[in-house]
Design a protein around this motif. Sequence first.
Motif, PDB file in Angstrom:
ATOM      1  N   ARG A 128      62.180  -1.596  -9.097  1.00  0.00           N
ATOM      2  CA  ARG A 128      62.422  -0.159  -9.216  1.00  0.00           C
ATOM      3  C   ARG A 128      61.123   0.617  -9.007  1.00  0.00           C
ATOM      4  NH1 ARG A 128      66.078   1.060 -14.148  1.00  0.00           N
ATOM      5  NH2 ARG A 128      67.410  -0.107 -12.709  1.00  0.00           N
ATOM      6  N   ALA A 129      61.209   1.721  -8.269  1.00  0.00           N
ATOM      7  CA  ALA A 129      60.040   2.577  -8.084  1.00  0.00           C
ATOM      8  C   ALA A 129      59.685   3.244  -9.408  1.00  0.00           C
ATOM      9  CB  ALA A 129      60.329   3.632  -7.021  1.00  0.00           C
ATOM     10  N   LYS A 130      58.431   3.143  -9.797  1.00  0.00           N
ATOM     11  CA  LYS A 130      58.013   3.755 -11.062  1.00  0.00           C
ATOM     12  C   LYS A 130      58.213   5.262 -11.016  1.00  0.00           C
ATOM     13  CE  LYS A 130      54.383   3.197 -14.529  1.00  0.00           C
ATOM     14  NZ  LYS A 130      55.225   2.360 -15.405  1.00  0.00           N
ATOM     15  N   HIS A 131      57.965   5.844  -9.847  1.00  0.00           N
ATOM     16  CA  HIS A 131      58.220   7.270  -9.641  1.00  0.00           C
ATOM     17  C   HIS A 131      58.998   7.403  -8.332  1.00  0.00           C
ATOM     18  CE1 HIS A 131      55.479   8.167 -12.906  1.00  0.00           C
ATOM     19  NE2 HIS A 131      54.537   7.430 -12.323  1.00  0.00           N
ATOM     20  N   PHE A 132      60.192   7.951  -8.406  1.00  0.00           N
ATOM     21  CA  PHE A 132      61.055   8.069  -7.226  1.00  0.00           C
ATOM     22  C   PHE A 132      61.125   9.533  -6.808  1.00  0.00           C
ATOM     23  CE2 PHE A 132      64.938   8.441  -4.805  1.00  0.00           C
ATOM     24  CZ  PHE A 132      65.033   7.243  -4.112  1.00  0.00           C
ATOM     25  N   VAL A 133      60.794   9.808  -5.560  1.00  0.00           N
ATOM     26  CA  VAL A 133      60.870  11.176  -5.051  1.00  0.00           C
ATOM     27  C   VAL A 133      61.607  11.169  -3.713  1.00  0.00           C
ATOM     28  CG1 VAL A 133      58.710  11.842  -6.166  1.00  0.00           C
ATOM     29  CG2 VAL A 133      58.670  11.047  -3.801  1.00  0.00           C
ATOM     30  N   GLY A 134      62.207  12.323  -3.389  1.00  0.00           N
ATOM     31  CA  GLY A 134      62.827  12.496  -2.083  1.00  0.00           C
ATOM     32  C   GLY A 134      64.078  11.661  -1.900  1.00  0.00           C
TER      33      GLY A 134
END
Length: 898
Positions: A128-134
């Motif tokens: 999982r991406a620690k911070h997900f944007v866009g």
Amino acid sequence: MPQVFHHEALLRARLDLNLTQEQLAAAVGVDVRTYRRYESGAVNDPRQGFSVRHPTRRRMLERLCVELGLTEEELLLDTNALAHDQRPTPTPPRSTSLPPSAPSPAPESPPASPPTTLVPLHVHALQRAKHFVGRAPLLAMLSPWIAAPRPAPRVLTLLGVGGAGKTAVLDRALAELGDAPQRGGVFVWSFYEDERIESFLAEALRYFARGAESGPGERLLRLEEALRDGAPHLLALDGLEVVQAEGGGGRAHGELVDPLLRRLLCALARGLGAARALVTSRFSLTDLDPWAGDGAGSLPLSSLSSGEASDLLRAWGVRGDDDTLRGLSAPSGGHALSVAVLGSYVGSLLGGDPAAFRSAALVDAARDDALARRLASILSAYADALPPSERDLLARLSLLPAAAEEEALLTMVRAGGMLAGTLAGWGIAELRRGLARLERLGLVFVARAERPLYSTHPFVRDHFRALAAGLRPAAAAALASSSEGSLLRAPRHAPRDTATLELHEALIGQLLEQGRAVDAWDVYRRGLGGFSHLGLVLGEMSRGARVLRAFSAATDLDRQADGVQDDDPHRLPEALPPLSRAELAYERGLYAAALGELGFARRCYEAHNRLVEDLQEPIHLTTGLRTLAYTERLAGSLRSALALVDRAIAIAERDTHPAHITRGLSLRAAILHDLGDDGAAADAFAAARSLGDRLTARRGLWEAERELALGHVGDASRTARRILGQCEHLGWQGHASHAHALLGHALLEERDLLAATESLTRARHWVTVSGEVEAALRCHELAARIGLAREAIRREGGVEALDATNSATHEAAVEADTGLQLATLSGFGPARTRLAILAARAAFFAGSSEALVLARAALAGADLDDARGHAEAQRWVEIVSAPAQPLHTPVPPRPTSG
């Protein structure tokens, strides 16, 4: 009074006796697929119920009563009594709107009220991406596709370079579904963590078929049956590039290297109920090109926009205005992983100050690919800035092939010396603190399970593995089982249990990592027993193919570390003696042919033949040429096969090797029979006998096939029984399956359908064990012909089918279509022609307007050199084209070689 078959009583009785469907089917002497129709209630016609006027059904009913201790009254109920008792109604046949396919089996152990939902199963936790944007537009496209009753395309690939964020998008899309029970199952598997196809199939079957187990060779078919049940099942498959080829060695770029996975995805693309697959890969799935559009499609992942990249940097704690952050991220080209690593580096190690980062480092040329080059530069800077202990910990984690437990890392620490490095003296507490720190930095991912598993992104793994490249042999040696010494010695008996097989496979991988190819080959040959045990006895074709593929990959460990599937059969470890290299190529061909990869098998045999010809080894050369000829015959290249076997015979005659002469003559006879030259075929068989050959095993079966094709049913039956006795005595299961199938054809000619079905059941045992494609095609052909014969006999008695979907004709169509798809995907030319003819015959019996189309397609696909197949296809085009042909008029089946 109409009556129905009480399938629930049958199910309860079987479970009370603790029998599997396969065991009870064998006990009553029928194929397991036939038995499943009884247990599921599919034998009950929705209007006419269940009739036992046909002798085959009467015998089936009698045998069930004897085996289960039931009375006929308990298995047959009149419809009035059924309504009065308010028992569940029989299962109706499936809608004819579904594509032709194998009937779905009943679950092995269903509860009294089968659940209508499945809880999503994440076999592997996705990184999982620690911070997900866009990615909002992409997710907006995925959500309705996942929720659609029957989406198009059926197989959707999230396509992008490594580090583009494919896994993060997949994880996000699945997170929107939640973990609540779904009407359709959700099955999540990561090939980054486990590329073993047999493990994937076993887990998927267990999940979708609600706990069902099956032999390795039947798992794929059973899984397809389970996925076909109509529910909107979803397979989420991450990291498919791990099992795809990069091109070269005869493989196309993006080609799946495992034929079982290829067949599953092709079946999904064609349509399996309402099932769909969402996969991620760096490469396009070239195997699915024929179904592009409704069957298969892709969604390319674009780079992050400058605004999204700035948002991601801020999420990691990087300070600055929009212009500053855009300038910082610009050299990364919007590459998601590069921006994330840059953000982690600046935000965590540089106090969030962009000015402290030297962007000029991004121009360093580490690799050819621009994105990889930029990311490598950031990772290099990151590695320099990390404390030595954390850098060493990440490097050692990267030496492991997939997600690792803490114990594996502790093993390397305890080994001491250079391998332990700055971690020397660490215990579990220090290790956990270091891993937690790396996880906060976003460099390590942890799967929370009973025992945590630690991993990292493949790009990060590749970079830090390269930093510790000199430690790879030491790490492999430290991780080798303490039983390595005993595994390196020839065991008293070759292993059979899965745990020991996996231990040997792991040891081979570790030895190859250490550059000890000779020892690895010794473990394969003496420990696993080579193809003669692993393949012929255990039927472990996928495992054998994967083990030997590792030898080719080990010729270039840098390419292997980069996740490249180097599948060139000519790339063989130079450390092996030349004859061992030739044997390795030959056995790779044997596994490939068994799995239905005829094209790759040919290249393996050609590599073998080139080596042994250079070594001037005539015995090995004549064997290789003969095996290549046999493979060409399966593919339908009969003239090429004849030329190869003639060359093999000439070498054997030149060096006076009678056994090889007779083997070549028998194969030559079989090929001449296929070409339609009966006189020359008879002469070749006679010449083999004149040299003292008893035509045992496959050679005897080829002659029996010829006898049957010529109408000498009694001779064929006697030959098949004699060969069967030999093969069963010697434990040659593959040849025994061939003999059972051939005997089934002979019994069918004698109109003994029950005995023919028993032969089919026994022939399919080897298919269940091994999944050998050649054997599976024989069984599909025999099963289809049995179905047609049953229908012909039924109609001779004046019983017309009111509902074709519930008749033997439908069963024949299902078997013919399943076999036809398998033969087409695997490149078995003559088998494809025979099964296409059977599909046309089934449609003709059912009164379908597609019969002529199918017959013409069979003729168009038949090679002119395949004289018997071409003639049979031509005959059926004429039959189907004839006007006013009564449907009940049986056309005698005409067996052909195969």
